[in-house]
Scaffold this motif. Structure first.
Motif, PDB file in Angstrom:
ATOM      1  N   SER A  75      11.180  53.310  36.451  1.00  0.00           N
ATOM      2  CA  SER A  75      12.322  53.041  36.554  1.00  0.00           C
ATOM      3  C   SER A  75      12.747  51.466  36.829  1.00  0.00           C
ATOM      4  N   VAL A  76      13.892  50.834  36.781  1.00  0.00           N
ATOM      5  CA  VAL A  76      14.110  49.400  36.945  1.00  0.00           C
ATOM      6  C   VAL A  76      13.621  49.031  38.390  1.00  0.00           C
ATOM      7  N   ARG A  77      13.233  47.939  38.654  1.00  0.00           N
ATOM      8  CA  ARG A  77      12.674  47.268  40.009  1.00  0.00           C
ATOM      9  C   ARG A  77      11.799  48.172  40.493  1.00  0.00           C
ATOM     10  N   SER A  78      10.797  48.666  39.781  1.00  0.00           N
ATOM     11  CA  SER A  78       9.203  49.282  39.954  1.00  0.00           C
ATOM     12  C   SER A  78       8.223  48.344  39.834  1.00  0.00           C
ATOM     13  N   GLY A  79       8.136  47.154  39.659  1.00  0.00           N
ATOM     14  CA  GLY A  79       7.214  46.361  39.405  1.00  0.00           C
ATOM     15  C   GLY A  79       6.435  46.444  37.997  1.00  0.00           C
ATOM     16  N   SER A  80       7.270  46.852  37.121  1.00  0.00           N
ATOM     17  CA  SER A  80       6.896  47.084  35.607  1.00  0.00           C
ATOM     18  C   SER A  80       6.461  45.794  35.064  1.00  0.00           C
ATOM     19  N   THR A  81       7.418  44.556  35.501  1.00  0.00           N
ATOM     20  CA  THR A  81       7.038  43.206  34.744  1.00  0.00           C
ATOM     21  C   THR A  81       5.697  42.923  35.460  1.00  0.00           C
ATOM     22  N   LEU A  82       5.160  43.114  36.669  1.00  0.00           N
ATOM     23  CA  LEU A  82       3.945  42.752  37.361  1.00  0.00           C
ATOM     24  C   LEU A  82       2.790  43.335  36.523  1.00  0.00           C
ATOM     25  N   HIS A 101       8.578  53.989  45.506  1.00  0.00           N
ATOM     26  CA  HIS A 101       9.256  54.572  46.573  1.00  0.00           C
ATOM     27  C   HIS A 101      10.819  54.427  46.259  1.00  0.00           C
ATOM     28  N   PRO A 102      11.430  55.495  45.767  1.00  0.00           N
ATOM     29  CA  PRO A 102      12.760  55.497  45.577  1.00  0.00           C
ATOM     30  C   PRO A 102      13.696  54.748  46.316  1.00  0.00           C
ATOM     31  N   MET A 103      13.457  54.646  47.566  1.00  0.00           N
ATOM     32  CA  MET A 103      14.382  53.717  48.355  1.00  0.00           C
ATOM     33  C   MET A 103      14.040  52.123  48.184  1.00  0.00           C
ATOM     34  N   SER A 104      13.040  52.145  47.752  1.00  0.00           N
ATOM     35  CA  SER A 104      12.432  50.326  47.675  1.00  0.00           C
ATOM     36  C   SER A 104      13.086  50.147  46.305  1.00  0.00           C
ATOM     37  N   ILE A 105      13.057  51.033  45.330  1.00  0.00           N
ATOM     38  CA  ILE A 105      13.781  50.900  44.098  1.00  0.00           C
ATOM     39  C   ILE A 105      15.296  50.438  44.445  1.00  0.00           C
ATOM     40  N   VAL A 106      16.039  51.409  45.208  1.00  0.00           N
ATOM     41  CA  VAL A 106      17.375  50.984  45.427  1.00  0.00           C
ATOM     42  C   VAL A 106      17.678  49.785  46.184  1.00  0.00           C
ATOM     43  N   GLN A 107      16.537  49.524  47.014  1.00  0.00           N
ATOM     44  CA  GLN A 107      17.048  48.211  47.986  1.00  0.00           C
ATOM     45  C   GLN A 107      16.728  46.928  46.729  1.00  0.00           C
ATOM     46  N   SER A 108      15.598  46.961  46.089  1.00  0.00           N
ATOM     47  CA  SER A 108      15.309  46.092  45.015  1.00  0.00           C
ATOM     48  C   SER A 108      16.480  45.655  44.117  1.00  0.00           C
ATOM     49  N   TRP A 109      16.887  46.839  43.573  1.00  0.00           N
ATOM     50  CA  TRP A 109      18.064  46.419  42.513  1.00  0.00           C
ATOM     51  C   TRP A 109      19.104  45.891  43.189  1.00  0.00           C
ATOM     52  N   HIS A 110      19.578  46.313  44.462  1.00  0.00           N
ATOM     53  CA  HIS A 110      20.668  45.609  45.181  1.00  0.00           C
ATOM     54  C   HIS A 110      20.462  44.266  45.480  1.00  0.00           C
ATOM     55  N   LYS A 133      26.990  41.621  42.756  1.00  0.00           N
ATOM     56  CA  LYS A 133      27.455  42.515  41.626  1.00  0.00           C
ATOM     57  C   LYS A 133      27.015  44.033  41.624  1.00  0.00           C
ATOM     58  N   ARG A 134      25.861  44.045  42.406  1.00  0.00           N
ATOM     59  CA  ARG A 134      25.223  45.303  42.857  1.00  0.00           C
ATOM     60  C   ARG A 134      25.328  45.968  43.892  1.00  0.00           C
ATOM     61  N   PRO A 135      26.465  46.294  44.643  1.00  0.00           N
ATOM     62  CA  PRO A 135      26.436  46.834  45.941  1.00  0.00           C
ATOM     63  C   PRO A 135      25.809  47.995  45.869  1.00  0.00           C
ATOM     64  N   MET A 136      25.447  48.393  47.123  1.00  0.00           N
ATOM     65  CA  MET A 136      24.405  49.506  47.661  1.00  0.00           C
ATOM     66  C   MET A 136      25.340  50.830  47.287  1.00  0.00           C
ATOM     67  N   THR A 137      26.510  50.953  47.030  1.00  0.00           N
ATOM     68  CA  THR A 137      27.242  52.101  46.995  1.00  0.00           C
ATOM     69  C   THR A 137      26.887  52.416  45.354  1.00  0.00           C
ATOM     70  N   GLU A 138      26.656  51.632  44.780  1.00  0.00           N
ATOM     71  CA  GLU A 138      26.220  51.644  43.168  1.00  0.00           C
ATOM     72  C   GLU A 138      24.814  51.814  43.003  1.00  0.00           C
ATOM     73  N   ALA A 139      23.855  51.258  43.988  1.00  0.00           N
ATOM     74  CA  ALA A 139      22.604  51.187  43.729  1.00  0.00           C
ATOM     75  C   ALA A 139      21.893  52.612  43.478  1.00  0.00           C
ATOM     76  N   VAL A 140      22.304  53.548  44.595  1.00  0.00           N
ATOM     77  CA  VAL A 140      21.719  54.868  44.350  1.00  0.00           C
ATOM     78  C   VAL A 140      21.862  55.554  43.085  1.00  0.00           C
TER      79      VAL A 140
END
Length: 299
Positions: free
Chosen positions: A72-79, A174-183, A189-196
């Motif tokens: 997923s996005v924001r999962s540490g793939s760049t690291l 962790h799915p919630m960590s992904i959501v928080q990092s994306w937000h 531009k990335r409200p939590m209502t869209e993050a999930v």
């Protein structure tokens, strides 16, 4: 011969004109709508387009056994990318977004030629994809390519079809960590209502790929907590030896850290593995994420 005919003949002979009775003027109706615009030639697909594997495997593919890092996005793939790119035998470039590249057959003769040569539209796209990634690998001087573009999860089936010998690495977080990092990457531009819903789409396709493909799975939380212990099995899967210098990725050039082609924030620019955030409490997990969190062993 009627007088009207004689008069018109005389008039035409003298002036070049004739007389006609004015007809009734038709009532003006609504204007006819313009015809729908024809699609641009470069966007037209060949009829009967089919996504299929190499017709002539010995010549249709230059790239052998490419590795695709699916996450997923924001999962540490760049690291993970820059750590792998620090290995002497592995090249992992910036996100290439190659799946977005298409080809245009702008004239009828070229469309006719491709069909007579036995190529589908997707066949030619696959040739372009393969040539691009093969060139990137050859320029690196290394033998193994690991490509990581998070949106590849949406086309995992086509990746497997294009390169039947491809290998896959699945990175979980962790799915919630992904959501928080994306937000947090762009809160305005990335409200939590869209993050999930936005990130859950990536997670859903990633899980689908894990269900149907063989590969190696690792977790972001384990990667940052125990880099060597997590990377040794991955190196074995890739068929290379563990190299301690992989963890000092800041000593090497990995291309630009820019938005659009990977992570761009300060943590990745530190040049070393940084501890991850604490896992969110179970009661903070939205109902929409509970199923995927359970499938990934986070709850």
């Amino acid at each position: 011969m009627s007088w009207k005919y004689r008069a018109n003949a005389t008039l035409e002979g003298l002036t070049g004109y004739t007389l006609t009775r004015a007809g009734r003027q038709r009532a003006a109706g609504p204007p006819k709508p313009p015809p729908p615009p024809r699609p641009a030639p470069e966007t037209q697909r060949l009829p009967g387009d089919a996504v299929r594997g190499p017709v002539d495997p010995a010549h249709d593919r230059l790239l052998r056994e490419p590795v695709f890092l699916l996450s997923s996005v924001r999962s540490g793939s760049t690291l993970l990318r820059v750590i792998l790119n620090s290995h002497s035998q592995v090249h992992s470039p910036i996100e290439t977004h190659f799946r977005r590249m298409t080809v245009g057959f702008t004239t009828e003769p070229v469309r006719q030629a491709m069909q007579l040569l036995g190529h589908t539209h997707s066949d030619v796209e696959h040739l372009v994809w393969d040539r691009l990634l093969h060139r990137e690998l050859r320029r690196s001087g290394k033998p193994i390519l690991v490509e990581k573009t998070p949106s590849n999860v949406f086309v995992w089936q086509r990746l497997r079809t294009c390169w039947p010998d491809a290998r896959f690495v699945f990175l979980l977080r962790h799915p919630m960590s992904i959501v928080q990092s994306w937000h947090e990457a762009d809160p305005a531009k990335r409200p939590m209502t869209e993050a999930v819903p936005r990130t859950l789409a990536y997670m859903t396709y990633l899980q689908e790929a894990r269900t149907h493909l063989e590969g190696h799975t690792l977790r972001y939380e384990e990667l940052v907590a125990d880099p060597e212990g997590t990377l040794r099995p991955l190196c074995a899967f890739l068929g290379v030896e563990w190299e301690p210098g992989m963890l000092q990725y800041g000593d090497k050039d990995h291309g630009a850290f820019e938005k659009g082609v990977g992570d761009w924030r300060d943590k990745i620019k530190s040049g070393t593995v940084v501890a991850g955030r604490p896992l969110p409490p179970a009661d903070e997990l939205p109902a929409e994420l509970r199923e995927i969190a359970g499938l990934w062993g986070y709850c």
